[in-house]
Design an enzyme around this catalytic site. Structure first.
Site, short mmCIF file in Angstrom:
data_model
loop_
_atom_site.label_atom_id
_atom_site.label_comp_id
_atom_site.label_asym_id
_atom_site.label_seq_id
_atom_site.Cartn_x
_atom_site.Cartn_y
_atom_site.Cartn_z
N HIS A 33 0.86 -1.62 0.30
CA HIS A 33 -0.52 0.17 -0.59
C HIS A 33 1.06 1.37 0.02
O HIS A 33 2.23 0.94 -0.26
CB HIS A 33 -0.89 -0.19 0.75
CG HIS A 33 -0.16 -0.20 2.50
ND1 HIS A 33 0.50 0.58 3.37
CD2 HIS A 33 -0.06 -1.21 3.27
CE1 HIS A 33 1.03 0.26 4.24
NE2 HIS A 33 0.51 -1.51 4.75
N HIS A 36 3.83 1.04 2.71
CA HIS A 36 4.90 1.14 2.03
C HIS A 36 5.62 1.71 0.74
O HIS A 36 6.71 1.43 0.51
CB HIS A 36 4.70 -0.31 1.00
CG HIS A 36 4.00 -1.85 2.08
ND1 HIS A 36 3.06 -2.38 1.47
CD2 HIS A 36 5.55 -2.38 2.74
CE1 HIS A 36 3.04 -3.08 2.46
NE2 HIS A 36 4.03 -3.29 3.80
N GLN A 60 7.44 -16.10 11.82
CA GLN A 60 7.35 -14.76 12.78
C GLN A 60 5.23 -14.69 12.78
O GLN A 60 4.67 -13.78 13.85
CB GLN A 60 6.96 -13.58 12.16
CG GLN A 60 6.78 -13.03 11.11
CD GLN A 60 7.39 -11.81 10.40
OE1 GLN A 60 8.43 -11.68 10.30
NE2 GLN A 60 6.54 -10.49 10.78
N ASP A 150 5.33 0.39 12.74
CA ASP A 150 5.65 -0.88 13.75
C ASP A 150 7.61 -0.58 14.45
O ASP A 150 8.38 -1.32 14.56
CB ASP A 150 5.82 -2.06 12.94
CG ASP A 150 5.33 -2.64 11.81
OD1 ASP A 150 4.13 -3.28 12.33
OD2 ASP A 150 5.31 -2.34 10.67
O1 PAF Z 1 6.74 -5.54 8.86
C1 PAF Z 1 6.74 -6.28 8.27
O2 PAF Z 1 6.09 -6.51 7.13
C2 PAF Z 1 7.52 -7.96 8.39
O3 PAF Z 1 7.46 -7.89 9.68
C3 PAF Z 1 9.49 -7.93 7.84
C4 PAF Z 1 10.38 -6.86 8.58
C5 PAF Z 1 8.80 -7.89 6.70
C6 PAF Z 1 10.07 -8.85 8.27
O4 PAF Z 1 8.86 -10.60 7.63
#
Ligand code: PAF
Length: 280
Positions: A33, A36, A60, A150
């Site tokens: 989006h 990014h 994750q 984040d």
């Molecule tokens: O922020 C994210 O999209 C993810 O945590 C990352 C940094 C790409 C790691 O998978």
């Protein structure tokens, strides 16, 4: 332009290096989006060439989280990145990144990694740091670009880079918001109309925290929490004010710069946001 293998992206980046071009990496999980794209634009401004990784990292995600339904929009992502002039996209499969299925060696996020997001999502930050470390080793960028949205992730990535002497710079880009204040997130697309309205509680709580910053911590927390009273479809997960230097909660006597972190659930969707304030 799109590489699915470690060898392929390494060869392509080596070509950039031979041409003496500096490289910025933008790690993403795709479903791109405008937030990014702001990272990509910053990357383009600070480096000669940009590599964007697109990988939904299973490590994750915890059991019962949204790994399977996480939006995967590779064709649209690649088209958007081509329009931004991105040289290289690294979009590996899980088998390419984790050929043994599981990793025997991983990065441990430590105490701060067990707080806030880490308390709600045990193991999340170990998995995030492990894949970020792998991406740093694969691409070997001069700079990696992350979003301030984040904030805990940014803190932990910086800490990993310092602790492990990783030879790159970390660049952080401010959160991009919708006109009404909602922070852009790939997970916003899970929200229905009611949920979308309720999700405004996050940015409203941060605005309330900012407005109350001069009155001290208790007032900040009370005003910020009150914003959730206006919306039924949202459930507050945590609301905390941390010292940006340590990422630990501040106490009532604290003054100066602080970061307000908020997370909430709208139905099955977890959303997070944060803002810097100056406690008076
Ligand atoms: O922020 C994210 O999209 C993810 O945590 C990352 C940094 C790409 C790691 O998978």
């Amino acid at each position: 332009m799109v590489h699915g293998t470690v060898d392929g992206i390494r060869d392509a980046v080596a070509g950039l290096r031979d041409a003496r071009r500096t490289v910025a990496l933008v790690p993403t999980m795709g479903a791109l989006h405008d937030g990014h794209l702001a990272l990509v634009r910053r990357a383009r401004a600070i480096a000669d060439a940009v590599v964007v990784s697109i990988f939904v990292n299973p490590l994750q995600f915890g059991a019962g989280e949204d790994l399977d339904r996480y939006p995967r929009t590779l064709d649209a992502d690649v088209a958007a990145l081509a329009r931004e002039g991105v040289e290289l996209v690294f979009a590996p499969s899980a088998a390419e990144m984790y050929p043994e299925g599981a990793v025997e060696t991983s990065v441990v996020a430590g105490h701060v990694g067990s707080l806030y997001e880490g308390a709600s999502r045990p193991g999340h930050f170990d998995g995030m740091l492990t894949v970020v470390a792998k991406l740093f080793h694969i691409v070997q960028p001069d700079t990696a670009v992350f979003g301030q949205k984040d904030a805990q992730q940014v803190f932990l990535v910086r800490r990993m880079v310092a602790d492990l002497n990783a030879p790159l710079a970390i660049e952080v880009v401010p959160t991009v918001r919708e006109a009404d204040g909602l922070a852009l997130s790939s997970r916003n697309r899970y929200l229905d109309a009611d949920g979308r309205r309720a999700a405004l509680a996050l940015s409203e709580s941060l605005a309330a925290a900012e407005a109350a910053a001069g009155e001290g911590l208790d007032e900040v927390l009370a005003e910020a929490a009150a914003a959730f009273g206006d919306h039924e479809a949202i459930e507050l997960d945590y609301l905390v004010v941390v010292d940006p230097a340590t990422f630990l909660p501040v106490d009532e006597e604290a003054t100066g710069e602080a970061t307000v972190l908020v997370a909430a659930r709208v139905g099955g969707t977890r959303l997070i946001d944060n803002a810097g304030i100056v406690l008076g």
